[in-house]
Design a protein around this motif. Structure first.
Motif, PDB file in Angstrom:
ATOM      1  N   THR A  97       0.842  -1.259   0.009  1.00  0.00           N
ATOM      2  CA  THR A  97      -0.257  -0.171  -0.017  1.00  0.00           C
ATOM      3  C   THR A  97       0.671   1.351   0.267  1.00  0.00           C
ATOM      4  N   VAL A  98       2.109   1.116   0.814  1.00  0.00           N
ATOM      5  CA  VAL A  98       2.863   2.479   0.846  1.00  0.00           C
ATOM      6  C   VAL A  98       3.868   2.719  -0.201  1.00  0.00           C
ATOM      7  N   LEU A  99       4.410   1.610  -0.678  1.00  0.00           N
ATOM      8  CA  LEU A  99       5.301   2.080  -1.629  1.00  0.00           C
ATOM      9  C   LEU A  99       4.868   2.634  -2.881  1.00  0.00           C
ATOM     10  N   PRO A 100       3.755   2.311  -3.469  1.00  0.00           N
ATOM     11  CA  PRO A 100       3.372   3.026  -4.847  1.00  0.00           C
ATOM     12  C   PRO A 100       3.083   4.461  -4.541  1.00  0.00           C
ATOM     13  N   GLN A 101       3.169   4.834  -3.103  1.00  0.00           N
ATOM     14  CA  GLN A 101       3.168   6.334  -2.977  1.00  0.00           C
ATOM     15  C   GLN A 101       4.191   6.999  -2.658  1.00  0.00           C
ATOM     16  N   VAL A 102       5.412   6.317  -2.854  1.00  0.00           N
ATOM     17  CA  VAL A 102       6.741   6.824  -2.561  1.00  0.00           C
ATOM     18  C   VAL A 102       7.662   6.732  -3.741  1.00  0.00           C
ATOM     19  N   GLY A 103       8.275   7.718  -4.048  1.00  0.00           N
ATOM     20  CA  GLY A 103       9.271   7.869  -5.201  1.00  0.00           C
ATOM     21  C   GLY A 103      10.679   7.603  -4.271  1.00  0.00           C
ATOM     22  N   ALA A 104      11.571   6.879  -4.877  1.00  0.00           N
ATOM     23  CA  ALA A 104      12.931   6.659  -4.116  1.00  0.00           C
ATOM     24  C   ALA A 104      13.939   6.572  -4.929  1.00  0.00           C
ATOM     25  N   LEU A 105      15.241   7.012  -4.593  1.00  0.00           N
ATOM     26  CA  LEU A 105      16.349   6.910  -5.550  1.00  0.00           C
ATOM     27  C   LEU A 105      17.553   6.716  -4.401  1.00  0.00           C
ATOM     28  N   ILE A 106      17.761   5.325  -4.331  1.00  0.00           N
ATOM     29  CA  ILE A 106      18.676   4.991  -3.129  1.00  0.00           C
ATOM     30  C   ILE A 106      19.850   4.125  -3.832  1.00  0.00           C
ATOM     31  N   GLU A 107      21.079   4.510  -3.303  1.00  0.00           N
ATOM     32  CA  GLU A 107      22.416   3.766  -3.643  1.00  0.00           C
ATOM     33  C   GLU A 107      22.389   3.877  -5.163  1.00  0.00           C
ATOM     34  N   GLY A 108      21.823   4.878  -5.936  1.00  0.00           N
ATOM     35  CA  GLY A 108      22.049   4.971  -7.460  1.00  0.00           C
ATOM     36  C   GLY A 108      20.975   4.152  -8.347  1.00  0.00           C
ATOM     37  N   PRO A 109      20.353   4.587  -9.218  1.00  0.00           N
ATOM     38  CA  PRO A 109      19.433   4.218  -9.831  1.00  0.00           C
ATOM     39  C   PRO A 109      19.935   2.938 -10.815  1.00  0.00           C
ATOM     40  N   ALA A 110      19.041   1.746 -10.813  1.00  0.00           N
ATOM     41  CA  ALA A 110      19.230   0.643 -11.581  1.00  0.00           C
ATOM     42  C   ALA A 110      18.760   0.830 -12.957  1.00  0.00           C
ATOM     43  N   LEU A 111      19.537   0.944 -14.117  1.00  0.00           N
ATOM     44  CA  LEU A 111      18.911   1.267 -15.352  1.00  0.00           C
ATOM     45  C   LEU A 111      19.499   0.020 -16.525  1.00  0.00           C
ATOM     46  N   TYR A 112      18.660  -0.019 -17.459  1.00  0.00           N
ATOM     47  CA  TYR A 112      18.917  -0.783 -18.745  1.00  0.00           C
ATOM     48  C   TYR A 112      19.956  -0.234 -19.624  1.00  0.00           C
ATOM     49  N   GLY A 113      21.304  -0.574 -19.465  1.00  0.00           N
ATOM     50  CA  GLY A 113      22.064   0.508 -20.464  1.00  0.00           C
ATOM     51  C   GLY A 113      21.950   0.299 -21.752  1.00  0.00           C
ATOM     52  N   PHE A 114      21.324  -0.798 -22.264  1.00  0.00           N
ATOM     53  CA  PHE A 114      21.216  -0.858 -23.656  1.00  0.00           C
ATOM     54  C   PHE A 114      20.039   0.197 -24.219  1.00  0.00           C
ATOM     55  N   LEU A 115      19.067   0.216 -23.296  1.00  0.00           N
ATOM     56  CA  LEU A 115      18.071   1.358 -23.646  1.00  0.00           C
ATOM     57  C   LEU A 115      18.277   2.893 -23.441  1.00  0.00           C
ATOM     58  N   SER A 116      17.682   3.722 -24.199  1.00  0.00           N
ATOM     59  CA  SER A 116      17.840   5.031 -23.962  1.00  0.00           C
ATOM     60  C   SER A 116      17.280   5.498 -22.681  1.00  0.00           C
ATOM     61  N   GLY A 117      17.571   6.745 -22.491  1.00  0.00           N
ATOM     62  CA  GLY A 117      16.827   7.174 -21.037  1.00  0.00           C
ATOM     63  C   GLY A 117      15.494   7.516 -21.195  1.00  0.00           C
ATOM     64  N   ARG A 118      14.890   7.780 -22.306  1.00  0.00           N
ATOM     65  CA  ARG A 118      13.391   7.671 -22.630  1.00  0.00           C
ATOM     66  C   ARG A 118      12.852   6.492 -22.544  1.00  0.00           C
ATOM     67  N   ASP A 119      13.550   5.452 -22.895  1.00  0.00           N
ATOM     68  CA  ASP A 119      13.148   4.109 -22.842  1.00  0.00           C
ATOM     69  C   ASP A 119      12.982   3.450 -21.389  1.00  0.00           C
ATOM     70  N   ASN A 120      14.068   3.842 -20.834  1.00  0.00           N
ATOM     71  CA  ASN A 120      14.135   3.415 -19.525  1.00  0.00           C
ATOM     72  C   ASN A 120      12.889   3.783 -18.511  1.00  0.00           C
ATOM     73  N   LEU A 121      12.617   5.039 -18.811  1.00  0.00           N
ATOM     74  CA  LEU A 121      11.279   5.655 -18.327  1.00  0.00           C
ATOM     75  C   LEU A 121       9.976   4.986 -18.627  1.00  0.00           C
ATOM     76  N   LEU A 122       9.991   4.585 -19.917  1.00  0.00           N
ATOM     77  CA  LEU A 122       8.843   3.924 -20.476  1.00  0.00           C
ATOM     78  C   LEU A 122       8.507   2.657 -19.786  1.00  0.00           C
ATOM     79  N   ARG A 123       9.780   2.004 -19.668  1.00  0.00           N
ATOM     80  CA  ARG A 123       9.886   0.710 -18.912  1.00  0.00           C
ATOM     81  C   ARG A 123       9.426   0.633 -17.617  1.00  0.00           C
ATOM     82  N   TYR A 124       9.970   1.570 -16.706  1.00  0.00           N
ATOM     83  CA  TYR A 124       9.513   1.639 -15.586  1.00  0.00           C
ATOM     84  C   TYR A 124       8.144   2.012 -15.282  1.00  0.00           C
ATOM     85  N   ASP A 125       7.640   2.999 -16.181  1.00  0.00           N
ATOM     86  CA  ASP A 125       6.094   3.265 -16.015  1.00  0.00           C
ATOM     87  C   ASP A 125       5.405   2.170 -16.261  1.00  0.00           C
TER      88      ASP A 125
END
Length: 332
Positions: A97-125
């Motif tokens: 219940t709580v975590l969907p209401q929380v944005g977090a950036l802890i110990e650096g972001p986990a990213l897909y290096g082969f995707l663009s910045g925009r595509d990373n966000l689209l994947r997250y969303d």
């Protein structure tokens, strides 16, 4: 937490009301303790209260227990003892219940290096079941613009600098409005201009009603953007409260610059200056109750060559050193 979490539409649910309808903190811990195998005590009886709407700075030397505390707040590890409530609900039991209401950036972001910045966000969303796919691209575009990554949106994440990765992780945490934003070293790797932009963004988020919990090694950052702060050392909380009050707890210092340090120290003691200490051509002490003009006149009358006399105001750095006995990174 390696990935920013998703959020429900709109602001997070308000904390549960306390006695007589008073609002309790967005984050509240009581007796929070974490002991690892082998007996290592990482967090020891932490009582923390983060007021709603605050920008709360979480300070401490390396190894003080800050990251362990954050991981318990987010339900990533179980406490050994004590309780955690986030947005008025117990953690980790209410994590779904709580975590969907929380944005977090802890110990650096986990990213897909082969995707663009925009595509990373689209994947997250897309991984957020509550996210509306009809507004996904518009929200991703807005998040990229807010952290200054519009021009680099098409670059692969593996080509991003550390600062750009930090920005992208923050953009992921901001895809939709949050009741609480938890940031661990958000300006890590950013140049001075980037730091200013992120600090401005944090202030804007707080003004919009988001509570920001900010762990940082930069005291200058805490003093510029935070309304409240807490200081940890060796797993224990040593103080918390409004930043202005914490800085006021340290003592101002009278500073006299002179080549006649020994004589200046003698005169200052006669003038009621306490805790006098000389180091090279610098003599310091507690400011006296009397007019500093009289102190200056006494120094000159005694033949002391005064090159400078001032009162250095106490800072958050002074408070930190007094409480922990350790230095701190105050780089801008």
């Amino acid at each position: 937490m390696d990935e920013p979490s998703a959020a429900e539409p709109g602001r997070g649910q308000p904390p549960e009301p306390g006695p007589a309808g008073a609002r309790v903190g967005v984050i509240v811990t009581r007796g929070l303790t974490k002991r690892y195998r082998g007996g290592q005590l990482a967090v020891d009886g932490l009582d923390l209260t983060v007021p709603a709407g605050s920008v709360f700075g979480f300070l401490g030397p390396n190894g003080s227990g800050k990251t362990t505390t954050i991981r318990m707040l987010m339900g990533l590890i179980e406490p050994t003892a004590g309780t955690v409530r986030v947005l008025g609900r117990p953690m980790p039991r209410a994590a779904r219940t709580v975590l969907p209401q929380v944005g977090a950036l802890i110990e650096g972001p986990a990213l897909y290096g082969f995707l663009s910045g925009r595509d990373n966000l689209l994947r997250y969303d897309a991984a957020d079941p509550a996210a509306d796919p009809r507004t996904r691209r518009a929200r991703v575009t807005a998040a990229l613009d807010r952290v200054g990554l519009t021009a680099a949106a098409g670059k692969k994440a593996k080509a991003y600098s550390l600062g750009m990765k930090q920005r992208l992780g923050l953009a992921a945490a901001l895809l939709r409005p949050r009741g609480l934003l938890v940031l661990d070293e958000p300006t890590n790797g950013l140049d001075p201009q980037g730091m200013r932009e992120i600090r401005t963004l944090i202030r804007e988020l707080a003004a919009d009603g988001t509570t920001v919990f900010l762990s940082s090694h930069l005291l200058d950052e805490i003093e510029q953007v935070c309304t409240h702060a807490a200081v940890m050392t060796r797993g224990r909380l040593v103080t918390q409260g409004p930043v202005a009050d914490l800085a006021a707890g340290a003592r101002d210092r009278l500073v006299v610059t002179t080549p006649d340090a020994a004589e200046a120290a003698r005169v200052l003691k006669e003038q009621g200056v306490g805790d006098v200490a000389a180091d090279g051509d610098r003599v310091t002490g507690e400011p006296p109750a009397r007019d500093l003009a009289e102190v200056t006149a006494a120094l000159v009358a005694a033949g002391v060559r005064v090159r400078g006399l001032t009162v250095e105001r106490a800072s958050l750095e002074d408070t930190f050193v007094a409480l922990t006995g350790e230095g701190f990174d105050v780089a801008r």
